[in-house]
Design an enzyme around this catalytic site. Structure first.
Site, short mmCIF file in Angstrom:
data_model
loop_
_atom_site.label_atom_id
_atom_site.label_comp_id
_atom_site.label_asym_id
_atom_site.label_seq_id
_atom_site.Cartn_x
_atom_site.Cartn_y
_atom_site.Cartn_z
N SER A 1 0.80 -1.22 0.00
CA SER A 1 0.00 0.00 0.00
C SER A 1 0.84 1.28 0.00
O SER A 1 1.65 1.49 -0.89
CB SER A 1 -0.94 -0.07 1.21
OG SER A 1 -1.80 1.02 1.25
N ASP B 1 -6.34 2.16 -3.00
CA ASP B 1 -7.56 1.94 -2.23
C ASP B 1 -7.87 3.12 -1.30
O ASP B 1 -8.83 3.07 -0.54
CB ASP B 1 -7.54 0.61 -1.45
CG ASP B 1 -6.44 0.52 -0.43
OD1 ASP B 1 -5.63 1.46 -0.33
OD2 ASP B 1 -6.39 -0.50 0.29
N SER C 1 -10.14 8.50 8.09
CA SER C 1 -9.73 9.87 7.76
C SER C 1 -8.69 9.87 6.65
O SER C 1 -8.59 10.82 5.87
CB SER C 1 -9.15 10.57 8.98
OG SER C 1 -10.05 10.46 10.04
N SER D 1 0.59 1.33 16.68
CA SER D 1 0.29 1.13 15.26
C SER D 1 0.20 -0.36 14.97
O SER D 1 0.92 -1.17 15.55
CB SER D 1 1.40 1.75 14.41
OG SER D 1 1.36 1.20 13.09
#
Ligand SMILES: CC(=O)N[C@H]1[C@@H](OP(=O)(O)O)O[C@H](CO)[C@@H](O)[C@@H]1O
Ligand SMILES: [Mg+2]
Length: 588
Positions: free
Chosen positions: A69, A314, A426, A548
């Site tokens: 990603s 995405d 967000s 995370s």
């Protein structure tokens, strides 16, 4: 006769080509397995096994997407896709991690037989099943693709590579594959081509696009190539493709959108002549977190309508460059990034969600009331949603909201439990899900109700499997056009509270556990009280810290009345985390 699914010798032999590095202990995180690409061949091979095993267990096609990603180009990762095009259920993550962590080939054979396949291990191979595999533009992709295919084939399941595709395209294809009538004309099962994806979303888009847009000039001159006036749609849209897979795929929308009056100008397309690097100072994550225009945007005029996708397309955020240090530059910069001279006006995933909610609300208001009886609509956010967005949902749109932990698997699940679930992180990952109950009612009413027809078409435009930047662009452009809005009009829905994100390192981020959808720290003892006392000193203050799931870091988020206060609140909370949770390196 078909060979058996499970042949220990074949499996052991195949596995021996993919040895796990000794000190590598992969875990299935927020978005699958992710690590430096050099560590991953064994993990991806075993995910190939697992995807094939899941296909056998569920008697349906499954998928594997090789991508990291928005992460740096040297990383890579792998995510599993279930037959409905959704993510692999969380209940399967533990066994995925167990398989990925096996130290030798015998353990791989044993875990697969005993913990995954069970009785199915003795079945003969189903010739009709396939695992669909896709990858992004990373240089490590070919090697990892080979590992994935080897894993699938070691269980005698058909493997089909779709090459370089976006993550949402691969999810869409897996779902589409399972909707096809099974047949086997050629050497493998009948599977869809990528074109079905474009046919679906562009077909819906064309039907939804009103004729006036068709008559707009296609030369991008509307509003002077900027968004400062005139119609919200048509004209030029600058797209930051993050030097990722989006470039090639979004390119395929150009002719269709051009016919409809929107001219796309693609930037950061991975063109070697321009020297851009995947996700480096570009892409949706950079734009959203650093609040800066991406590289390759120097000539884009202030006020222009721009958007940015991430490395696997995405995620989607919109923005407008603001000259001379204006905009909201720096409002959420991660630690270590200097404030920049020129900024952007950002329309993040929260704003995309609100735009979608406003538009869908307009349509719902025009539907026959009996169609909506018992239909539940909800909007799903995470703790990172700006407080102003949550207040807008509650006070203006009056929509029920749900807050889940970070990670689209949680948002998706929550949205799925409503009939119409709007979810966006967000950072720009999200979609709108329609229940079968609602779709059935819309189909029945579509002929007599233009609103029902419109909502039905919208469900075809919006990727129903995962968040999708390509279908997201079409959705946003459609809504802006319908409402005649500029980015400024959209931005004016509500004003974001100033916010700040920081990240810091601690010795073991596992010592921080959270509750209430990650909004409170449960351990270490005393940390939450300390954060709470600090937050109370800041008007309209809100802050939280969480480990995370994709990086070895603890993330801190704060918002408050002014930017200075948001910065100070984030800094103080980071210091508390550092002091109470074993911070390493310089104290924030
Ligand atoms: C604050 C933030 O942006 N977190 C991101 C990031 O997860 P972390 O667990 O925060 O590292 O990556 C996830 C996967 O892409 C995404 O779902 C999530 O929203
Ligand atoms: Mg992504």
């Amino acid at each position: 006769m078909s060979p058996q699914v499970f042949d220990p010798d074949t499996l052991r032999r195949a596995s021996s080509a993919y040895t796990k590095p000794a000190n590598f202990h992969p875990s299935y995180g927020t978005a699958g397995f992710r690590a430096n690409a050099s560590l991953l061949p064994s993990t991806v091979f075993r995910c190939g096994l697992l995807a094939a095993a899941r296909a056998i267990l569920l008697n349906a096609h499954t998928g594997l997407m090789i991508t990291a990603s928005h992460n740096p180009v040297e990383d890579n990762g792998v995510k599993m896709v279930d037959p409905d095009g959704g993510m692999m259920p969380q209940s399967f993550e533990a066994v995925a991690a167990e398989l990925a962590n096996c130290d030798d080939d015998d353990a791989v054979v044993a875990v697969l037989r005993d913990r995954v396949l069970g009785e199915q291990a003795s079945c003969s191979s189903p010739q009709t099943l396939a695992v669909l595999v896709g990858h992004d533009t990373r240089p490590s992709a070919p090697e990892l693709l080979a590992a994935a295919l080897a894993g699938v084939r070691a269980l005698n399941v058909h493997a089909r590579s779709y090459g370089c595709v976006t993550t949402p395209q691969l999810h869409f294809l897996v779902r589409a594959a399972n909707q096809l009538t099974p047949s086997q004309d050629g050497p493998g099962p009948a599977l869809p081509e990528l074109q079905v994806y474009f046919d679906a979303i562009l077909g819906a888009f064309s039907e939804l696009t009103p004729p006036p847009l068709l008559q707009q000039p296609a030369d991008g001159t509307a509003a002077g190539g900027s968004d400062s006036g005139g119609s919200g749609s048509g004209g030029t849209l600058y797209v930051d493709c993050a030097n990722g897979v989006g470039a090639e795929q979004i390119q395929r929308l150009v002719p269709a959108l051009q016919r409809l009056g929107v001219e796309l100008r693609l930037r950061n397309t991975g063109d070697p002549a321009r020297g851009g690097q995947l996700n480096h100072r570009c892409g949706a994550d950079f734009v959203q977190k650093d609040r800066l225009p991406p590289t390759d945007f120097d000539d884009v005029p202030a006020g222009a309508r721009c958007c940015s996708v991430d490395g696997d397309a995405d995620r989607l955020v919109y923005f407008s460059p603001v000259g001379g240090g204006g905009g909201d530059a720096g409002t959420a910069t991660e630690a270590g990034t200097a404030a920049a001279p020129a900024g952007i006006s950002l329309l993040d995933g929260d704003k995309v969600a609100m735009l979608a909610a406003v538009y869908i609300g307009d349509i719902l208001n025009q539907l026959p009331s009996e169609l909506l009886e018992g239909i539940q609509v909800c909007c799903v956010q995470t703790a990172y949603a700006n407080g102003a967005a949550t207040a807008y949902l509650r006070d203006v749109l009056r929509l029920p909201t749900v807050c889940t932990p970070t990670g689209v698997k949680y948002l998706h699940e929550a949205a799925h439990s409503a009939d119409l679930g709007i979810y966006f992180e967000s950072n720009g990952h999200g979609t709108v899900l329609f229940s079968e109950q609602l779709l059935t009612r819309l189909r029945a009413a579509a002929e007599g109700s233009p609103a029902a027809r419109e909502l039905l078409l919208l469900s075809g435009l919006i990727n129903q499997t995962v968040g999708d930047a390509i279908s997201g662009v079409l959705l946003v452009e459609l809504i802006l056009s319908r409402k005649g809005w500029t980015l400024r009009d959209w931005q004016a829905l509500y004003t974001d509270l100033p916010s700040r994100q920081l990240k810091l390192k601690v010795a073991d981020r596992g010592c921080i556990t959270t509750g209430d959808a990650e909004r409170v720290c449960v351990t270490p003892a005393g940390l939450q009280d300390a954060i709470q006392r600090t937050v109370e000193q800041f008007p309209r203050g809100r802050a939280f810290a969480r480990p995370s799931g994709t990086e070895d870091a603890v993330r801190v988020y704060a918002e408050a009345d002014t930017q200075e206060q948001a910065d100070e609140l984030a800094r103080r909370v980071a210091v508390q985390v550092y002091d109470m949770a074993g911070g390493v390196g310089p104290r924030p």
